[in-house]
Design a protein around this motif. Structure first.
Motif, PDB file in Angstrom:
ATOM      1  N   LYS A 379      16.891  23.226 -22.251  1.00  0.00           N
ATOM      2  CA  LYS A 379      17.453  23.674 -20.977  1.00  0.00           C
ATOM      3  C   LYS A 379      18.263  22.574 -20.294  1.00  0.00           C
ATOM      4  O   LYS A 379      19.270  22.855 -19.652  1.00  0.00           O
ATOM      5  CB  LYS A 379      16.308  24.091 -20.046  1.00  0.00           C
ATOM      6  N   PHE A 383      21.736  22.758 -18.313  1.00  0.00           N
ATOM      7  CA  PHE A 383      21.838  22.447 -16.882  1.00  0.00           C
ATOM      8  C   PHE A 383      23.012  21.510 -16.586  1.00  0.00           C
ATOM      9  O   PHE A 383      23.507  21.484 -15.461  1.00  0.00           O
ATOM     10  CB  PHE A 383      20.519  21.846 -16.364  1.00  0.00           C
ATOM     11  N   ARG A 386      25.517  23.969 -15.882  1.00  0.00           N
ATOM     12  CA  ARG A 386      25.178  24.695 -14.655  1.00  0.00           C
ATOM     13  C   ARG A 386      25.537  23.876 -13.428  1.00  0.00           C
ATOM     14  O   ARG A 386      25.923  24.398 -12.393  1.00  0.00           O
ATOM     15  CB  ARG A 386      23.674  24.986 -14.642  1.00  0.00           C
ATOM     16  N   ARG A 514      20.753  32.435 -14.844  1.00  0.00           N
ATOM     17  CA  ARG A 514      19.391  32.697 -14.341  1.00  0.00           C
ATOM     18  C   ARG A 514      18.320  31.855 -15.044  1.00  0.00           C
ATOM     19  O   ARG A 514      17.162  31.885 -14.637  1.00  0.00           O
ATOM     20  CB  ARG A 514      19.046  34.176 -14.561  1.00  0.00           C
ATOM     21  N   GLU A 516      15.798  29.224 -15.922  1.00  0.00           N
ATOM     22  CA  GLU A 516      15.178  28.172 -15.107  1.00  0.00           C
ATOM     23  C   GLU A 516      14.172  27.384 -15.922  1.00  0.00           C
ATOM     24  O   GLU A 516      13.621  27.901 -16.875  1.00  0.00           O
ATOM     25  CB  GLU A 516      14.477  28.800 -13.910  1.00  0.00           C
TER      26      GLU A 516
END
Lengths: 516, 259
Positions: A379, A383, A386, A514, A516
């Motif tokens: 992730k 990120f 993001r 979305r 997380e």
């Protein structure tokens, strides 16, 4: 008196492997032994009974020795690869420091690790030996003959597993100390399966067995096969099958072949123990850090294809991160290898459709391997995008373009070579079919990217990646069936797969925001 | 005690890379010694050499009178090691892991269970003794590893970056434990770290290593005095080199650098 160190390591290895079934660990061995007994006594004989006539005819024919030789060779090869493949995927050397700091010999570590896993190997050996004895039991073999057959299986398979364990330990130690080494290890873990797949395909579709049985062909292959330790047991089995209950008739063959196997196993154990010190060395193997070279013509072209400027730079960065991992390149090599093997052993070159269909079934896996990388780095990697302004959109666009730039040339080359082999194909047909396949695979890439963003795989474990790859393959194949059988319009497949690709890409991009 | 005699470890063609270069060092019995150095200075290689995990290119060392070249097993028995980034057996519970370590170090079976329980109680892990290590926090894992280093109650303890992964509370606990091991149990302790306050607080003497060479040795005060600085941090920078103040914002002066 202290417990022998190899036993401590073996017990620990067993505990580690059975950690997920800790509540039933004390009963587990009894449970397994009970189930295996049921298998050997009832299930295996029941399973083999419909084929027993054919098998006995085969085992008493000229084909028996090469047949059993090939079967044992394939098992030997797979079992040898098993610990190697496991070790290459999990290149952790941290535990080694704990063991090396303790007063314990490296050979004890090696032996302990092997013995700790042996109960699980024994399950496999029992299943295979159970099948064989069930097949041979109607011949009326003596108890000594059955015991020797079982021992032959045990010794042959344990030799393979021991050799694999030693090689695995050496490779893990050599490769596991550097990021590049770990990358090479993961790449190898996939590629090493190809030779075994080649042998299997050669048996299923290449007529390997027939060639070995035929006295006029396969001289060198036969002689080489006969020299391998895995083949020695074959002669024992066939000798016993021809002389049931009469071990004296084949005492010389039994003594030399079975005795040879025992000597081979002992020698392998001794050499492995000798190699243990090297296998568990914590000395650095290299101090050379990988350095990036200035961008050459290839990356300049990629940047240009990305429109130059900042997006071009982003695309080049994605490309570099992808292309500098041997693991990624090995996945491409693996699928290309499969395509080549399928082409050699199962290829149908009477018309263009065969090559097209084969591609339609295998290219979703390639698309998954190439763009599935989008989430496997975790992730935190996502990120980064993001956090950047419009980063999510740029990531999707960059990954899609990168996927196309990798996959489309491979598809084009594959289609061209396969179609050239089709007799009397015209240049226009060749271009048309190649174009159609490229169009289909481009949609696969979009579909795969969307799927991996929708169902992210935040792990480098191949099994998890394969779930998405299988979904891609199934859905693509299902859609092809719908186009061909329900609508009777094969070309409808192209807009349908594109529609699916666009929908998944949209959903995937939405999900990316979305995560997380 | 620990004594090294021109202990060296070279790598690469012709021994071009000197990970540890002719290290001469003496750590006295019951002393807490700190080896300081920047990343890649040779601290971990020194610890690995002294624990017989790797073999020296030349030179040797003795630990409690046992030579690392000739008495590997005895050396391993008299030392306990908390490695910098050891791999735990994630699929074992804390109890099972300590049981493994006890068996590896020949702790007699009749005292091992009690010792494991005592250590787990000491580190506040007794209630979680049967949980798999994969579910432990970093700090808890570090505690288990320290317990593993103590399981055979060795006279010499090596701690390689003992608090680098810990939260302040766990770090304080580890520091207190090291102090007690030195003061009350009379252990010889060898700490490797680049966290200066830890070494400053715990160690009677320190050595500073850079590029494999021991370049300073003495008490904290002696090293500060030698370098004519005010703090250990300044002394460390003075000895090993660092970025000067005026260079820190130089990158902003380039044209077009600001967004």
């Amino acid at each position: 008196m202290p417990v022998p160190k190899w036993l401590v390591i073996a017990r620990n290895e067993y505990r580690t492997i059975t950690s997920s079934i800790r509540t039933i660990r004390p009963y587990f061995p009894f449970l397994v032994i009970g189930l295996l007994a049921v298998f050997v006594v009832f299930i295996a004989p029941a399973f083999v009974s419909p084929f027993i006539g054919d098998f006995l005819a085969l085992i008493l024919s000229q084909a028996a020795v090469p047949l059993v030789q090939v079967i044992l060779f394939v098992f030997f090869f797979f079992l040898m690869l098993f610990p190697i493949s496991l070790a290459l995927r999990e290149m952790r050397t941290g535990q080694l420091e704990i063991l090396r700091a303790a007063p314990i010999k490296p050979s004890d570590v090696l032996l302990g690790k092997f013995l700790g896993a042996t109960p699980f190997y024994a399950i496999f050996i029992a299943v295979i030996a159970g099948f064989f004895t069930a097949f041979l039991s109607p011949l009326g073999l003596g108890i000594v003959q059955i015991a020797i057959i079982i021992m032959t299986f045990i010794v042959t398979f344990l030799s393979a597993l021991w050799i694999g364990t030693v090689i695995a330990a050496i490779l893990r130690t050599k490769l596991g100390k550097t990021a590049r080494g770990k990358d090479i290890g993961k790449a190898l873990s996939l590629i090493i399966a190809l030779p075994a797949i080649a042998v299997m395909y050669a048996i299923i579709g290449g007529g390997l067995l027939e060639a070995l049985v035929d006295p006029r062909t396969g001289g060198i292959v036969k002689a080489t096969l006969g020299l391998l330790p895995s083949s020695w047991g074959a002669e024992v089995f066939v000798g016993f099958a021809s002389n049931p209950g009469n071990i004296a008739a084949v005492w010389f063959e039994t003594l030399t072949r079975f005795g040879g196997l025992i000597i081979f196993f002992v020698a392998a154990l001794w050499l492995g123990a000798k190699a243990a010190d090297r296998a568990y060395s914590l000395d650095f193997t290299t101090f050379t850090a990988s350095r990036a070279k200035p961008d050459g013509a290839f990356y300049q072209t990629v940047k240009y294809l990305g429109g130059g400027r900042l997006f071009g730079t982003l695309l080049v960065s994605i490309f570099k991160d992808y292309g500098r991992r041997f693991e990624n390149l090995s996945k491409i090599a693996y699928v290309v290898g499969l395509l080549v093997l399928v082409g050699i052993f199962f290829g149908d070159y009477e018309g263009p459709i065969g090559a097209m269909i084969m591609g339609i079934f295998l290219f979703p896996i390639l698309a998954a391997f190439v763009v599935g990388e989008v989430t496997v780095r975790g992730k935190e990697n996502l990120f980064i995008y993001r956090k950047a302004p419009s980063g999510e959109g740029r990531l999707v666009k960059g990954r899609l373009l990168q996927g196309w730039l990798v996959v489309i040339p491979i598809v084009a080359v594959y289609a061209t070579i396969s179609l050239i082999l089709v007799p009397q194909i015209t240049f226009i047909s060749l271009l048309t079919y190649t174009g159609l396949l490229v169009l289909i695979v481009a949609a696969y890439v979009a579909f795969a990217l969307g799927l991996f963003l929708l169902m992210p795989v935040f792990s480098e474990k191949p099994a998890e990646l394969m779930v998405n790859a299988m979904i891609l393959t199934m859905v693509s194949a299902g859609l092809l069936m719908v186009s061909m059988i329900v609508f009777d319009l094969p070309l409808l497949y192209i807009p349908l797969i594109w529609l699916l690709g666009i929908v998944f890409l949209y959903l995937g991009k939405r999900n990316l925001g979305r995560i997380e | 005690m620990i004594r090294t005699d021109k202990l060296s470890k070279y790598y690469g063609k012709g021994g071009k890379i000197k990970a540890v270069d002719e290290l001469d060092l003496e750590v006295h019995e019951g002393e807490t010694f700190g080896l300081l150095g920047p990343n890649g200075a040779g601290k971990t290689t020194t610890v690995r050499l002294l624990n017989c995990i790797i073999k020296p290119t030349s030179g040797t060392a003795t630990l409690n009178g046992h030579d690392i070249l000739k008495e590997e097993m005895e050396v391993k028995r008299v030392t306990g090691l908390l490695a910098e980034s050891p791999g735990l057996y994630d699929k074992l519970s804390a109890y099972e892991f300590l049981e493994l370590m006890g068996a590896l170090y020949d702790v007699p079976g009749n005292i091992l269970p009690e010792r494991i329980d005592d250590l787990l109680k000491l580190f506040g892990l007794y209630n979680r003794r049967d949980y798999l290590l994969e579910g432990y926090s970093r700090g808890m894992k570090q505690k288990v590893l320290i317990a593993a280093a103590l399981i055979h109650d060795p006279p010499i303890l090596f701690f390689d970056e003992p608090t680098s992964m810990l939260d302040p509370r766990a770090a304080l606990m580890v520091k207190d434990l090291i102090k007690r091991l030195a003061d009350r149990a009379g252990k010889t302790i060898f700490i490797c770290s680049h966290i200066l306050p830890i070494v400053e607080e715990l160690c009677g003497r320190i050595g500073i290593i850079n590029q494999g060479k021991l370049i300073a040795l003495g008490t904290v005060d002696e090293i500060i005095a030698q370098t004519e600085t005010k703090t250990l941090e300044e002394a460390f920078i003075a000895i090993t080199g660092g970025v000067e103040d005026k260079e820190l914002l130089a990158w902003r002066e380039q044209r077009g650098a600001s967004a």
